[in-house]
Write a protein that holds these residues in place. Structure first.
Motif, PDB file in Angstrom:
ATOM      1  N   ARG A  65       0.818  -1.226   0.000  1.00 28.59           N
ATOM      2  CA  ARG A  65       0.000   0.000   0.000  1.00 28.59           C
ATOM      3  C   ARG A  65       0.847   1.269   0.000  1.00 28.59           C
ATOM      4  O   ARG A  65       0.348   2.354  -0.244  1.00 28.59           O
ATOM      5  CB  ARG A  65      -0.984  -0.037   1.176  1.00 28.59           C
ATOM      6  CG  ARG A  65      -2.057  -1.099   0.922  1.00 28.59           C
ATOM      7  CD  ARG A  65      -3.202  -1.021   1.892  1.00 28.59           C
ATOM      8  NE  ARG A  65      -2.893  -1.643   3.156  1.00 28.59           N
ATOM      9  CZ  ARG A  65      -3.176  -1.125   4.345  1.00 28.59           C
ATOM     10  NH1 ARG A  65      -3.747   0.051   4.437  1.00 28.59           N
ATOM     11  NH2 ARG A  65      -2.876  -1.778   5.448  1.00 28.59           N
ATOM     12  N   GLN A  66       2.161   1.120   0.281  1.00 28.47           N
ATOM     13  CA  GLN A  66       3.072   2.271   0.202  1.00 28.47           C
ATOM     14  C   GLN A  66       3.551   2.520  -1.229  1.00 28.47           C
ATOM     15  O   GLN A  66       4.090   3.587  -1.526  1.00 28.47           O
ATOM     16  CB  GLN A  66       4.328   2.031   1.067  1.00 28.47           C
ATOM     17  CG  GLN A  66       4.061   1.741   2.531  1.00 28.47           C
ATOM     18  CD  GLN A  66       3.543   2.965   3.249  1.00 28.47           C
ATOM     19  OE1 GLN A  66       3.973   4.069   2.967  1.00 28.47           O
ATOM     20  NE2 GLN A  66       2.607   2.764   4.159  1.00 28.47           N
ATOM     21  N   SER A  68       3.729   3.531  -5.044  1.00 21.79           N
ATOM     22  CA  SER A  68       3.032   4.648  -5.696  1.00 21.79           C
ATOM     23  C   SER A  68       1.898   4.148  -6.592  1.00 21.79           C
ATOM     24  O   SER A  68       0.915   4.856  -6.804  1.00 21.79           O
ATOM     25  CB  SER A  68       4.024   5.502  -6.485  1.00 21.79           C
ATOM     26  OG  SER A  68       4.662   4.718  -7.466  1.00 21.79           O
ATOM     27  N   SER A  71      -2.042   3.860  -4.871  1.00 22.02           N
ATOM     28  CA  SER A  71      -3.021   4.953  -4.762  1.00 22.02           C
ATOM     29  C   SER A  71      -3.662   5.247  -6.123  1.00 22.02           C
ATOM     30  O   SER A  71      -4.844   5.572  -6.204  1.00 22.02           O
ATOM     31  CB  SER A  71      -2.381   6.214  -4.172  1.00 22.02           C
ATOM     32  OG  SER A  71      -1.267   6.571  -4.941  1.00 22.02           O
ATOM     33  N   ASP A  74      -6.211   2.514  -6.769  1.00 21.50           N
ATOM     34  CA  ASP A  74      -7.345   2.733  -5.874  1.00 21.50           C
ATOM     35  C   ASP A  74      -8.233   3.879  -6.390  1.00 21.50           C
ATOM     36  O   ASP A  74      -9.451   3.794  -6.369  1.00 21.50           O
ATOM     37  CB  ASP A  74      -6.783   3.047  -4.473  1.00 21.50           C
ATOM     38  CG  ASP A  74      -7.834   2.896  -3.403  1.00 21.50           C
ATOM     39  OD1 ASP A  74      -8.841   2.207  -3.651  1.00 21.50           O
ATOM     40  OD2 ASP A  74      -7.652   3.488  -2.324  1.00 21.50           O
ATOM     41  N   ARG A  75      -7.572   4.944  -6.897  1.00 23.96           N
ATOM     42  CA  ARG A  75      -8.321   6.120  -7.354  1.00 23.96           C
ATOM     43  C   ARG A  75      -9.038   5.866  -8.680  1.00 23.96           C
ATOM     44  O   ARG A  75     -10.217   6.134  -8.820  1.00 23.96           O
ATOM     45  CB  ARG A  75      -7.360   7.311  -7.505  1.00 23.96           C
ATOM     46  CG  ARG A  75      -8.109   8.585  -7.793  1.00 23.96           C
ATOM     47  CD  ARG A  75      -7.252   9.853  -7.775  1.00 23.96           C
ATOM     48  NE  ARG A  75      -5.931   9.712  -7.221  1.00 23.96           N
ATOM     49  CZ  ARG A  75      -4.829  10.203  -7.802  1.00 23.96           C
ATOM     50  NH1 ARG A  75      -4.907  10.829  -8.950  1.00 23.96           N
ATOM     51  NH2 ARG A  75      -3.656  10.073  -7.229  1.00 23.96           N
ATOM     52  N   GLU A 137      -7.650  -5.031   1.857  1.00 25.74           N
ATOM     53  CA  GLU A 137      -6.452  -4.502   2.539  1.00 25.74           C
ATOM     54  C   GLU A 137      -6.084  -5.426   3.694  1.00 25.74           C
ATOM     55  O   GLU A 137      -6.879  -5.650   4.595  1.00 25.74           O
ATOM     56  CB  GLU A 137      -6.718  -3.070   3.006  1.00 25.74           C
ATOM     57  CG  GLU A 137      -6.942  -2.140   1.822  1.00 25.74           C
ATOM     58  CD  GLU A 137      -6.825  -0.658   2.146  1.00 25.74           C
ATOM     59  OE1 GLU A 137      -6.457  -0.317   3.287  1.00 25.74           O
ATOM     60  OE2 GLU A 137      -7.095   0.152   1.241  1.00 25.74           O
TER      61      GLU A 137
END
Ligand SMILES: Cc1cc2nc3c(=O)[nH]c(=O)nc-3n(C[C@H](O)[C@H](O)[C@H](O)COP(=O)(O)O)c2cc1C
Length: 190
Positions: A65-66, A68, A71, A74-75, A137
């Motif tokens: 999840r860290q 790049s 995100s 996910d977006r 998650e």
């Protein structure tokens, strides 16, 4: 921290180290997951890609999840899968190089935007555009379940595997020209 606590921490570190040694024995096919659109694109090398089910066609990939890419996936709820061939080891290194970020990872290499808009790498053994069905998650990672929007399959077979901390070629390209490039349009892949 008490002596007992310190012992527990050391034991946990040791188990983690041994776990890494165990997992190094597992050979994993190398892919690059790509994400984003326009100038805001990135990608990362993974070995955690696997098929979840064939009917319906679903795959999953475990992404820190860290990272790049996480995100952006996910977006946008979209991502690309690029299954690397034996001659694409340089791409595997580029897309796991922490010194290169975002769009920099695509500089000087051949790529294009897929139908859904995600970046895809030319000359991969196969490229897939996926819609995110679910992200589970767990601990440091997100298990990303993807449904296929479309894919493109190359003639080539020779694959790239990561095993015991090194890249290994699976060199099995024979003359497969009789196999036409197969491309499944959006509607048929569902
Ligand atoms: C062979 C190989 C396999 C990898 N597999 C994964 C994986 O399955 N999941 C993951 O989260 N990171 C994996 N990584 C690490 C990511 O590629 C790396 O952390 C990522 O490029 C970091 O992206 P960022 O710098 O854009 O955050 C792997 C790295 C290598 C070299």
């Amino acid at each position: 921290m008490s002596k007992a606590d310190l012992h527990l921490v050391n034991a946990a570190d040791e188990i983690e180290r041994q776990f890494r040694s165990v997992m190094r024995r597992l050979a994993g096919g190398v892919s690059v997951i790509t994400a984003g659109r326009g100038d805001d694109i990135t990608g990362m090398t993974v070995t955690s890609l696997t098929s979840l089910s064939a009917a319906p066609p679903r795959l999953l990939v475990s992404i820190n999840r860290q990272a790049s890419s996480f995100s952006l996936i996910d977006r946008h709820r979209l991502f690309g899968v690029n299954i690397l061939g034996s001659d694409q080891q340089e791409l595997a290194a580029r897309f796991s190089n922490g010194k290169l970020k975002g769009k920099q990872r695509f500089e000087g290499i051949s790529w294009f935007s897929g139908t859904a808009g995600v970046p895809l790498l030319d000359n991969s053994l196969a490229t897939i555009e996926c819609q995110v069905e679910e992200i589970i998650e767990r601990h440091s990672h997100g298990i990303v379940v993807g449904s296929l929007l479309g894919f493109d399959l190359s003639h080539r077979l020779s694959g790239l595997v990561y095993w015991n901390g090194q890249y290994v070629d699976i060199d099995d390209d024979s003359d497969l020209n009789e196999l036409a490039n197969c491309s499944v349009p959006f509607a048929h892949a569902r």
